[in-house]
Motif scaffolding. Sequence first.
Motif, mmCIF file in Angstrom:
data_model
loop_
_atom_site.group_PDB
_atom_site.id
_atom_site.type_symbol
_atom_site.label_atom_id
_atom_site.label_comp_id
_atom_site.label_asym_id
_atom_site.label_seq_id
_atom_site.Cartn_x
_atom_site.Cartn_y
_atom_site.Cartn_z
ATOM 1 N N ILE A 180 0.859 -1.191 0.000
ATOM 2 C CA ILE A 180 0.000 0.000 0.000
ATOM 3 C C ILE A 180 0.893 1.237 0.000
ATOM 4 O O ILE A 180 1.972 1.232 0.595
ATOM 5 C CB ILE A 180 -0.918 0.020 1.246
ATOM 6 C CG1 ILE A 180 -1.625 -1.337 1.422
ATOM 7 C CG2 ILE A 180 -1.941 1.141 1.170
ATOM 8 C CD1 ILE A 180 -2.355 -1.489 2.752
ATOM 9 N N ARG A 181 0.442 2.304 -0.647
ATOM 10 C CA ARG A 181 1.223 3.539 -0.647
ATOM 11 C C ARG A 181 0.544 4.629 0.166
ATOM 12 O O ARG A 181 -0.678 4.774 0.148
ATOM 13 C CB ARG A 181 1.407 4.055 -2.077
ATOM 14 C CG ARG A 181 2.320 3.201 -2.936
ATOM 15 C CD ARG A 181 3.769 3.255 -2.525
ATOM 16 N NE ARG A 181 4.441 4.441 -2.982
ATOM 17 C CZ ARG A 181 5.145 4.516 -4.114
ATOM 18 N NH1 ARG A 181 5.240 3.470 -4.912
ATOM 19 N NH2 ARG A 181 5.761 5.630 -4.450
ATOM 20 N N CYS A 182 1.359 5.379 0.877
ATOM 21 C CA CYS A 182 0.920 6.613 1.524
ATOM 22 C C CYS A 182 1.668 7.746 0.844
ATOM 23 O O CYS A 182 2.911 7.715 0.762
ATOM 24 C CB CYS A 182 1.231 6.579 3.019
ATOM 25 S SG CYS A 182 0.775 8.114 3.887
ATOM 26 N N PHE A 191 -3.498 5.508 -0.067
ATOM 27 C CA PHE A 191 -4.196 5.301 -1.331
ATOM 28 C C PHE A 191 -5.014 4.004 -1.323
ATOM 29 O O PHE A 191 -4.471 2.927 -1.125
ATOM 30 C CB PHE A 191 -3.174 5.257 -2.475
ATOM 31 C CG PHE A 191 -3.789 5.218 -3.854
ATOM 32 C CD1 PHE A 191 -4.407 6.334 -4.386
ATOM 33 C CD2 PHE A 191 -3.737 4.064 -4.613
ATOM 34 C CE1 PHE A 191 -4.968 6.310 -5.656
ATOM 35 C CE2 PHE A 191 -4.285 4.022 -5.883
ATOM 36 C CZ PHE A 191 -4.910 5.151 -6.416
ATOM 37 N N ARG A 192 -6.322 4.140 -1.486
ATOM 38 C CA ARG A 192 -7.274 3.036 -1.620
ATOM 39 C C ARG A 192 -7.114 1.993 -0.503
ATOM 40 O O ARG A 192 -7.077 0.785 -0.745
ATOM 41 C CB ARG A 192 -7.183 2.393 -3.008
ATOM 42 C CG ARG A 192 -7.476 3.377 -4.135
ATOM 43 C CD ARG A 192 -7.766 2.711 -5.461
ATOM 44 N NE ARG A 192 -9.061 2.047 -5.446
ATOM 45 C CZ ARG A 192 -9.617 1.462 -6.519
ATOM 46 N NH1 ARG A 192 -8.977 1.461 -7.679
ATOM 47 N NH2 ARG A 192 -10.790 0.866 -6.436
ATOM 48 N N SER A 205 -11.225 11.649 -5.315
ATOM 49 C CA SER A 205 -10.778 12.063 -3.980
ATOM 50 C C SER A 205 -11.122 11.036 -2.909
ATOM 51 O O SER A 205 -10.454 10.955 -1.876
ATOM 52 C CB SER A 205 -11.367 13.418 -3.622
ATOM 53 O OG SER A 205 -12.791 13.362 -3.638
ATOM 54 N N HIS A 206 -12.172 10.226 -3.161
ATOM 55 C CA HIS A 206 -12.577 9.208 -2.187
ATOM 56 C C HIS A 206 -11.557 8.070 -2.076
ATOM 57 O O HIS A 206 -11.671 7.236 -1.174
ATOM 58 C CB HIS A 206 -13.957 8.639 -2.562
ATOM 59 C CG HIS A 206 -14.008 8.022 -3.934
ATOM 60 N ND1 HIS A 206 -14.027 8.777 -5.089
ATOM 61 C CD2 HIS A 206 -14.027 6.724 -4.328
ATOM 62 C CE1 HIS A 206 -14.088 7.975 -6.142
ATOM 63 N NE2 HIS A 206 -14.072 6.725 -5.705
ATOM 64 N N TRP A 207 -10.607 8.012 -2.962
ATOM 65 C CA TRP A 207 -9.565 6.983 -2.901
ATOM 66 C C TRP A 207 -8.499 7.303 -1.863
ATOM 67 O O TRP A 207 -7.651 6.474 -1.555
ATOM 68 C CB TRP A 207 -8.896 6.806 -4.264
ATOM 69 C CG TRP A 207 -9.742 6.049 -5.261
ATOM 70 C CD1 TRP A 207 -10.906 5.402 -5.034
ATOM 71 C CD2 TRP A 207 -9.426 5.857 -6.652
ATOM 72 N NE1 TRP A 207 -11.379 4.823 -6.191
ATOM 73 C CE2 TRP A 207 -10.486 5.083 -7.203
ATOM 74 C CE3 TRP A 207 -8.395 6.259 -7.483
ATOM 75 C CZ2 TRP A 207 -10.526 4.697 -8.532
ATOM 76 C CZ3 TRP A 207 -8.418 5.886 -8.813
ATOM 77 C CH2 TRP A 207 -9.459 5.109 -9.343
ATOM 78 N N LEU A 208 -8.500 8.508 -1.343
ATOM 79 C CA LEU A 208 -7.454 8.934 -0.415
ATOM 80 C C LEU A 208 -7.993 9.037 1.013
ATOM 81 O O LEU A 208 -9.023 9.669 1.251
ATOM 82 C CB LEU A 208 -6.896 10.291 -0.846
ATOM 83 C CG LEU A 208 -6.180 10.323 -2.210
ATOM 84 C CD1 LEU A 208 -5.790 11.755 -2.551
ATOM 85 C CD2 LEU A 208 -4.970 9.419 -2.228
ATOM 86 N N LEU A 209 -7.275 8.419 1.939
ATOM 87 C CA LEU A 209 -7.585 8.557 3.361
ATOM 88 C C LEU A 209 -6.512 9.407 4.003
ATOM 89 O O LEU A 209 -5.365 8.977 4.163
ATOM 90 C CB LEU A 209 -7.631 7.180 4.041
ATOM 91 C CG LEU A 209 -7.850 7.210 5.566
ATOM 92 C CD1 LEU A 209 -9.221 7.788 5.909
ATOM 93 C CD2 LEU A 209 -7.673 5.824 6.164
#
Length: 304
Positions: free
Chosen positions: A38-40, A50-51, A298-302
Amino acid sequence: MKEVGKIWMNGKLVPFKNAKVHVLTHALHYSTAIFEGIRCYDTPSGSAIFRLPEHVERFFRSAKLYSMKMEFSKEQITDAIVKTVKASGLRECYIRPIAYYGYGTMGLTPTPNKVDVAIACWEWKMGESKAGKESGARCKISSWIRIDSRSQPMQAKAASNYANAALARVEALKNGYDEAIMLNHHGKIAEGSAENIFVVKDGQIFTPPLSSGCLAGITRDSVIQIIRAGGQEVTERELERDDLYSADEIFMTGTAAEVKSVAQIDDVIIGNGKIGQTTRRLQKEFMDVAMGNDQRFSHWLLYI
């Protein structure tokens, strides 16, 4: 790798250097582990993963395929990933959750052993590899065949799958290439050693279907959605080696690779040997999404 922050192990954050497992851990001997990458990203609005929900969902799906009884819920793992990133002190990082059959009973059968879970993160800069970002990568069709679902569940992101991929990667590197491309048992294109593959020909974009034996990559899905949102179609169909050699452009996708250009397959130059227009556009569009500059996704980013 720099020892930064802490690693989450079975519910506790422990110092990086103390995150250890027993030498008789079942997964070490029999490759009974599943994981995620996973990437931040360090966006203008702060660090953002990301996602994350999609990665956690695949993590648990992989565990189910290997009969792993997880002691933590999806919500707990999600929270633990966020905590681990925060504890690292990194604004941008690569995140590695892993679940594995631990130390207990040796022998082939894994299920008597407890399933341990760990989460680590480390610095992995965007575009770290020049091959595929600043110039197209040189790839070799591997002599190693991609294992498929007749052998083990290929839609699980399992450590055992990557032993096959590692053989292909090392073979390519020893022969002077940057990356391997693997064929399935039917001689069709499957994927790279750790990336999904796309072909651009006469303005159309093609990618192998999941039935080819490729992983259902989250970056793959992201790029497909970005392309379709821009009004272009992506066709999933079986691809031959000839489809690669005759392509106008080829690019690969993955959590680490993001969108990577391919300039050469074996001794065949792809297009003009430089990063193609479609690939260059998708590299920019993907990074716009990852950096929070495209509100459609934008909803893919937390943000953390």
